[in-house]
Design a protein around this motif. Sequence first.
Motif, PDB file in Angstrom:
ATOM      1  N   LEU A 142       4.091 -23.840 -42.432  1.00  0.00           N
ATOM      2  CA  LEU A 142       5.029 -24.488 -43.176  1.00  0.00           C
ATOM      3  C   LEU A 142       4.906 -24.066 -44.936  1.00  0.00           C
ATOM      4  CD1 LEU A 142       4.856 -28.078 -41.684  1.00  0.00           C
ATOM      5  CD2 LEU A 142       7.019 -26.718 -41.764  1.00  0.00           C
ATOM      6  N   LYS A 143       3.593 -24.127 -45.278  1.00  0.00           N
ATOM      7  CA  LYS A 143       3.352 -23.794 -46.651  1.00  0.00           C
ATOM      8  C   LYS A 143       3.588 -22.420 -47.044  1.00  0.00           C
ATOM      9  CE  LYS A 143       0.256 -27.448 -47.365  1.00  0.00           C
ATOM     10  NZ  LYS A 143      -1.260 -27.842 -47.339  1.00  0.00           N
ATOM     11  N   GLU A 144       3.437 -21.513 -46.154  1.00  0.00           N
ATOM     12  CA  GLU A 144       3.674 -19.741 -46.129  1.00  0.00           C
ATOM     13  C   GLU A 144       5.186 -19.892 -46.135  1.00  0.00           C
ATOM     14  OE1 GLU A 144       1.505 -17.234 -46.690  1.00  0.00           O
ATOM     15  OE2 GLU A 144      -0.349 -18.324 -46.600  1.00  0.00           O
ATOM     16  N   ASN A 145       5.914 -20.657 -45.589  1.00  0.00           N
ATOM     17  CA  ASN A 145       7.353 -20.653 -45.439  1.00  0.00           C
ATOM     18  C   ASN A 145       8.196 -21.408 -46.404  1.00  0.00           C
ATOM     19  OD1 ASN A 145       7.939 -18.549 -43.274  1.00  0.00           O
ATOM     20  ND2 ASN A 145       6.646 -19.623 -42.447  1.00  0.00           N
ATOM     21  N   ASN A 146       7.386 -21.941 -47.541  1.00  0.00           N
ATOM     22  CA  ASN A 146       7.843 -22.854 -48.809  1.00  0.00           C
ATOM     23  C   ASN A 146       8.705 -23.942 -48.183  1.00  0.00           C
ATOM     24  OD1 ASN A 146       7.072 -21.001 -50.580  1.00  0.00           O
ATOM     25  ND2 ASN A 146       8.887 -19.732 -50.192  1.00  0.00           N
ATOM     26  N   ARG A 147       8.077 -24.637 -47.098  1.00  0.00           N
ATOM     27  CA  ARG A 147       8.438 -25.880 -46.473  1.00  0.00           C
ATOM     28  C   ARG A 147       7.510 -27.070 -46.759  1.00  0.00           C
ATOM     29  NH1 ARG A 147      10.069 -24.902 -40.451  1.00  0.00           N
ATOM     30  NH2 ARG A 147      11.544 -26.736 -40.805  1.00  0.00           N
ATOM     31  N   GLU A 148       6.978 -27.178 -47.982  1.00  0.00           N
ATOM     32  CA  GLU A 148       6.239 -28.152 -48.350  1.00  0.00           C
ATOM     33  C   GLU A 148       6.541 -29.567 -48.158  1.00  0.00           C
ATOM     34  OE1 GLU A 148       6.900 -25.607 -50.430  1.00  0.00           O
ATOM     35  OE2 GLU A 148       5.070 -24.584 -50.920  1.00  0.00           O
ATOM     36  N   GLU A 149       7.856 -29.733 -48.348  1.00  0.00           N
ATOM     37  CA  GLU A 149       8.636 -31.339 -48.081  1.00  0.00           C
ATOM     38  C   GLU A 149       8.275 -31.729 -46.546  1.00  0.00           C
ATOM     39  OE1 GLU A 149      12.393 -31.738 -49.765  1.00  0.00           O
ATOM     40  OE2 GLU A 149      11.781 -29.654 -50.534  1.00  0.00           O
ATOM     41  N   ILE A 150       8.575 -30.509 -45.562  1.00  0.00           N
ATOM     42  CA  ILE A 150       8.398 -30.935 -44.307  1.00  0.00           C
ATOM     43  C   ILE A 150       6.639 -31.044 -43.852  1.00  0.00           C
ATOM     44  CG2 ILE A 150       8.389 -30.094 -41.988  1.00  0.00           C
ATOM     45  CD1 ILE A 150      11.163 -30.909 -42.848  1.00  0.00           C
ATOM     46  N   ALA A 151       5.885 -30.523 -44.652  1.00  0.00           N
ATOM     47  CA  ALA A 151       4.459 -30.611 -44.540  1.00  0.00           C
ATOM     48  C   ALA A 151       3.856 -31.916 -45.133  1.00  0.00           C
ATOM     49  CB  ALA A 151       3.703 -29.291 -45.176  1.00  0.00           C
ATOM     50  N   THR A 152       4.597 -32.170 -46.242  1.00  0.00           N
ATOM     51  CA  THR A 152       4.362 -33.571 -46.855  1.00  0.00           C
ATOM     52  C   THR A 152       4.734 -35.073 -45.914  1.00  0.00           C
ATOM     53  OG1 THR A 152       4.674 -32.402 -48.893  1.00  0.00           O
ATOM     54  CG2 THR A 152       4.645 -35.040 -48.912  1.00  0.00           C
TER      55      THR A 152
END
Lengths: 149, 295
Positions: free
Chosen positions: B178-188
């Motif tokens: 998720l972080k490598e694909n700029n999806r930090e909101e989902i990771a959060t």
Amino acid sequence: MKKIVLFILLGIFTFAGFSQQAGSCKSFALEEESRYFGKSDYISDGKYYAQKLMPGDNAQLYKPFFRGKKYKVVALCSGKLDGIKMEVRDFRGNKLLYQSEVDSVIVWEHTPERSSNYRIIVSVPRKEGATYQDRDCVVILVGFKSSTN
Amino acid sequence: MNCKKLLLPLLITGLLSLFFWTGCKKEGGKENQNDNLDSIAVDRTDTSYIDKNLDMAKTIFYSLPSPTEISTLLLDNKDAFYDESLLNPLNNAEKYSTDLSQSLNLGIYSADLSYAGIFQQNQTVVNYMATAKKLAENLGILNVFDEDKVKEIEENFNNRDKIMNIISEAYMESDAYLKENNREEIATLIMIGGWIEGIYLACSIAEKNNYKDPKIISSILEQDLSLDLLVQLLDEYKNSQLLSKIRSDIDELYQLYQNIETDVRPDGNLTTSTENLKKIKDTFTKIRNKYVKMF
């Protein structure tokens, strides 16, 4: 036809060059996570703290550490970087660790006397003439023992 | 003549190069803006130690206790026990259809997985891992919680730490993806779901033991550190529509903890009144149940 082949080849070379530069630290982080926690009595916290840095940069991790729990923090860098330094401070700014010696791997084991938020700073020493091309992966791994007993 | 033939491919290649170069520069710029967030930990009394003015480029990661970490807090309590009825039922998984509900409940199932793992409920671990895999795939996270992991768990049924490490590894793979694909909101959101479920489980066990376990009570009370961190994180994401949907829940918990008075026992553990502990338990349960029923 030749034009198309030439175009494809040039495109592939260009893409390969840039994607390698902007590439991921995922494989490196997962490999190291497995090496340091896969067979030890520490359990990884399962979080991905990794980024490509260049000389002069630093990465910081803010995380709560709980009283009496046994933690292991591992900081590492890959390939192009000569090494890293690590510093850990608690929420009052007290310095808990200062590893001034540059190394490619720094391991710190710690059992907090009180629960608090820690700041872990991993820095890549400055290097004369370093450029964006000199970036490489810096990874912070955090693990803990399954029980305080 | 040859030069003319080369002109078109070179031009296109040049444009491609420019495109990828721009992508690289943007990534570098993001580091300076501390955009690669996980979550935030901040001292309530003195934030000056967070040195935001260093001239060096920085990457800042903020982290909450992970589901595996919270689960192991339970192990420190001799009266802790496993209760399957506390878990989010597996058949709920197919009802989650939005990014918000899928992310929060992937975190919740991860915490349930860790709780089952710590008590070596291995068949439950396998079942919950299969469900987590489906939810992860719905979110576009492929190749985590895969069959190799299930096989590895089955081969290590008697080794609790190994099982917990396999779970952590799967969690890290999805976090990295998720972080490598700029999806930090989902990771959060996954992280928040896991944290809420972990504390809900701890509160439920503490309540069933009549709040007699000093360590587990202390662990619950010490989550004010995590809440400080979460509030700061959500401030960083104040323009996120996705994260704004859970902001009021975190604010409610934050306010609750602000009003809880604690004492330190001679053994160093934090303590408070049973009334306060019930308030904490009820609030976590209310929020957790809202997420679990987010169909």
